[in-house]
Structures are given as structure tokens and as C-alpha cells.
Design an enzyme around this catalytic site. Sequence first.
Site, PDB file in Angstrom:
ATOM      1  N   PRO A   1       2.736   2.729  12.455  1.00  0.00           N
ATOM      2  CA  PRO A   1       3.296   4.022  12.869  1.00  0.00           C
ATOM      3  C   PRO A   1       2.959   4.354  14.323  1.00  0.00           C
ATOM      4  O   PRO A   1       1.838   4.106  14.780  1.00  0.00           O
ATOM      5  CB  PRO A   1       2.619   5.021  11.921  1.00  0.00           C
ATOM      6  CG  PRO A   1       2.142   4.211  10.764  1.00  0.00           C
ATOM      7  CD  PRO A   1       1.815   2.871  11.322  1.00  0.00           C
TER       8      PRO A   1
ATOM      9  N   VAL B   1     -11.296   3.065  14.101  1.00  0.00           N
ATOM     10  CA  VAL B   1     -12.578   3.659  14.493  1.00  0.00           C
ATOM     11  C   VAL B   1     -13.701   2.642  14.338  1.00  0.00           C
ATOM     12  O   VAL B   1     -14.510   2.446  15.253  1.00  0.00           O
ATOM     13  CB  VAL B   1     -12.874   4.934  13.674  1.00  0.00           C
ATOM     14  CG1 VAL B   1     -14.296   5.428  13.950  1.00  0.00           C
ATOM     15  CG2 VAL B   1     -11.874   6.036  14.022  1.00  0.00           C
TER      16      VAL B   1
ATOM     17  N   ARG C   1     -10.134  -1.066  10.485  1.00  0.00           N
ATOM     18  CA  ARG C   1      -9.596   0.226  10.890  1.00  0.00           C
ATOM     19  C   ARG C   1     -10.029   0.532  12.320  1.00  0.00           C
ATOM     20  O   ARG C   1     -11.046   0.049  12.797  1.00  0.00           O
ATOM     21  CB  ARG C   1     -10.024   1.321   9.921  1.00  0.00           C
ATOM     22  CG  ARG C   1      -9.254   1.254   8.628  1.00  0.00           C
ATOM     23  CD  ARG C   1      -9.499   2.438   7.736  1.00  0.00           C
ATOM     24  NE  ARG C   1     -10.529   2.176   6.755  1.00  0.00           N
ATOM     25  CZ  ARG C   1     -10.704   2.901   5.648  1.00  0.00           C
ATOM     26  NH1 ARG C   1      -9.906   3.915   5.393  1.00  0.00           N
ATOM     27  NH2 ARG C   1     -11.668   2.609   4.804  1.00  0.00           N
TER      28      ARG C   1
ATOM     29  N   TYR D   1       0.831  -1.206   0.000  1.00  0.00           N
ATOM     30  CA  TYR D   1       0.000   0.000   0.000  1.00  0.00           C
ATOM     31  C   TYR D   1       0.866   1.257   0.000  1.00  0.00           C
ATOM     32  O   TYR D   1       0.706   2.137  -0.851  1.00  0.00           O
ATOM     33  CB  TYR D   1      -0.915  -0.014   1.220  1.00  0.00           C
ATOM     34  CG  TYR D   1      -1.892   1.132   1.293  1.00  0.00           C
ATOM     35  CD1 TYR D   1      -2.916   1.261   0.357  1.00  0.00           C
ATOM     36  CD2 TYR D   1      -1.807   2.081   2.303  1.00  0.00           C
ATOM     37  CE1 TYR D   1      -3.833   2.305   0.426  1.00  0.00           C
ATOM     38  CE2 TYR D   1      -2.716   3.118   2.383  1.00  0.00           C
ATOM     39  CZ  TYR D   1      -3.724   3.233   1.449  1.00  0.00           C
ATOM     40  OH  TYR D   1      -4.625   4.267   1.522  1.00  0.00           O
TER      41      TYR D   1
ATOM     42  N   GLN E   1       0.218   5.165  21.203  1.00  0.00           N
ATOM     43  CA  GLN E   1       0.434   5.622  19.823  1.00  0.00           C
ATOM     44  C   GLN E   1      -0.740   6.500  19.409  1.00  0.00           C
ATOM     45  O   GLN E   1      -1.869   6.312  19.879  1.00  0.00           O
ATOM     46  CB  GLN E   1       0.663   4.455  18.857  1.00  0.00           C
ATOM     47  CG  GLN E   1      -0.528   3.593  18.566  1.00  0.00           C
ATOM     48  CD  GLN E   1      -0.685   2.435  19.530  1.00  0.00           C
ATOM     49  OE1 GLN E   1      -0.345   2.533  20.700  1.00  0.00           O
ATOM     50  NE2 GLN E   1      -1.225   1.337  19.037  1.00  0.00           N
ATOM     51  N   THR E   2      -0.470   7.476  18.551  1.00  0.00           N
ATOM     52  CA  THR E   2      -1.475   8.497  18.255  1.00  0.00           C
ATOM     53  C   THR E   2      -1.914   8.462  16.792  1.00  0.00           C
ATOM     54  O   THR E   2      -1.182   8.015  15.912  1.00  0.00           O
ATOM     55  CB  THR E   2      -0.940   9.910  18.565  1.00  0.00           C
ATOM     56  OG1 THR E   2       0.132  10.222  17.661  1.00  0.00           O
ATOM     57  CG2 THR E   2      -0.480  10.020  19.998  1.00  0.00           C
TER      58      THR E   2
ATOM     59  N   ARG F   1       0.946   9.881  14.068  1.00  0.00           N
ATOM     60  CA  ARG F   1       0.454  10.317  12.772  1.00  0.00           C
ATOM     61  C   ARG F   1      -0.339  11.597  12.990  1.00  0.00           C
ATOM     62  O   ARG F   1      -1.367  11.593  13.651  1.00  0.00           O
ATOM     63  CB  ARG F   1      -0.402   9.219  12.156  1.00  0.00           C
ATOM     64  CG  ARG F   1      -0.921   9.473  10.748  1.00  0.00           C
ATOM     65  CD  ARG F   1       0.177   9.719   9.740  1.00  0.00           C
ATOM     66  NE  ARG F   1       1.186   8.710   9.623  1.00  0.00           N
ATOM     67  CZ  ARG F   1       1.019   7.517   9.064  1.00  0.00           C
ATOM     68  NH1 ARG F   1      -0.124   7.144   8.601  1.00  0.00           N
ATOM     69  NH2 ARG F   1       2.031   6.692   8.967  1.00  0.00           N
TER      70      ARG F   1
END
Length: 311
Positions: A273, A187, A185, A144, A208-209, A276
Site C-alpha cells: 500500500p 519498525v 516489519r 492474509y 509511502q506513508t 495507510r
Amino acid sequence: MKRILITGGAGFVGSHLCERLLNEGNDVICLDNYFTGNKENVVHLLNNPFFELVRHDITEPYYAEVDEIYNMACPASPVHYQYNPIKTIKTSVMGAINTLGLAKRVKAKILQASTSEVYGDPAVHPQPESYWGNVNPIGIRSCYDEGKRCAETLFMDYHSQNDVAIKIIRIFNTYGPRMNPNDGRVVSNFIMQALKGEDITIFGDGTQTRSFQYVDDLVEGTIRMMNADPKFLGPVNLGNPNEFTMLELAEAVIRLTNSKSKPIFMPLPQDDPKQRQPDINLAKEKLSGWKPEIELEEGLTKTIKYFETKL
């Protein structure tokens, strides 16, 4: 009236874009192979005489006379893009070649929906468009990440070599109605788990954000980018700079759903990550002061109402 082609138009973001552009008086062709898109997302548009729904895989050429092309086609959640990684990278690369070839032939303006994933696990925070990224080219997410990076390259090369009118946006985490409940995902995962009273799965320690953008804000920014100064090609970040930890998101979802769910913690996936957050100063400057208008609690409330209908 403009004739507009939207690839991936039956998907989460694409369907909202179809609806908005139809409401503005355009003639819209929606192209989708239904790998992650769903006819349910656009069925309410089928009675509109200016809406055309076509089953087509963008890895194959498509021919039509159009004024603008929004290239939105590609699985965007890790569950879906890792299911068939070769197909994912073909969708990004061959899809870009085919849509750019169409734009070149009919002299259409074309917009590429790129992604914040081009920044990888960023060493710069927040991420400006000038940052080149920290991407693993052989990891499980690279089909991706690198597919979208290659698509950006193709867009710039078609512009410089063939004078194709291009635009590039980089989409940060986006949520809202018509998300696939099973897309993996964060949410949609949290909301579905909370509504079912299941434990909410947090990968890592929850620190993690991510920065969450409601879909209406993304659609507004996307259309403004298409209509912006022709000399401004992008890429431009479209996202909400308000940053939340995964634990904060889980707590908000539990509260808004009145759920008895509890967070549980699992190992962090490879190359996920840690931070982000978009730097959106360029978007504010170039897109008539665009900025996100819908904050997390309001957007989550609307999204939860949608998911309640899917139980």
C-alpha cells in the site's frame, strides 16, 4: 473474575493483552502454536496461578469453558504470512470457525483481531470502516488480506445466524516491545538495522506513508471494544492517525539510536500500500473517547530499549 481465552496469546500483541487482563484480575488461558509467538513473551506470567499456557494450533478445535475469547492468532508480518500462505489463510478462516464454534457452544463473547489490510491499497484516504477496500484477491499478500476479510464475514454470519456475541477490530500498524526482531516489519527492520550500524532498507522512494500505533494504545482500545455496548459489533479501526513517510521514520530511528546508518532504496514489493491512515472517529465515539496517547518518539524510545536487549 472472568475466564478469558486469548488465541495467539504468546505473540507480540497477544502477550501484552494477557498481561493486562491478568493485572485486571481475570483468569487467562493463553493458546499459541509458537509459529510466530514465543514463550519468552509470557514466561514472566507463568507463576501467576490464574494464567494457563497451552500449545495448540487454532486450525484444530479447542474446548474450554470461557466467558470471553480474543482471537488474535495469525502471522501478521509479510515475511511470516507469505512463508506458508495456505497455512496463513487456514489460520484466519479455520481459526475463526473453531473459535466461533466454541463461543456458540459456551455462549462466550468473542472478539476478532482483523486488520487494516482488509482495505488493501486504498483508493480512499484516510480509511473509514465504511470503505470496502481495494484488495488483489490473487496477489502475494492475499492469503492474509482475504483470510482476514473472510474471518470478518464468518463473524457477522455467526452473529446473524446463531446470535453469537461478536466484536471486530481492525488493527493498523502497531509496534512496541516483544516484536520479533526478524519479523520483517518496518519498525523492527529499521531499529535492528540502525542498532547494528547497517544501511536502512527503504522499499520504494520513501514517500509511502504509514500510521504507527504503540501496543499499549491498541490493548486499551481492544479491551474497551470487548466491553463496549453489546449492540456495537464493529468493525472499528484501532490505530494512530498521525501519518509518517518511511523516510521520516528512518530518520527518527537513526536519530534516536545515534546510528551512523544511511537509508538505501529498493524496489517496492507487489501490492504494497502507498498510504495507510485510520479514520478513528468511530472508535472515539463508541469506545468512551478512546484515542492513542503515546506518540511516535516516545514509543520508539521504549521499543529501541527492548531491541537493545536482543542484540
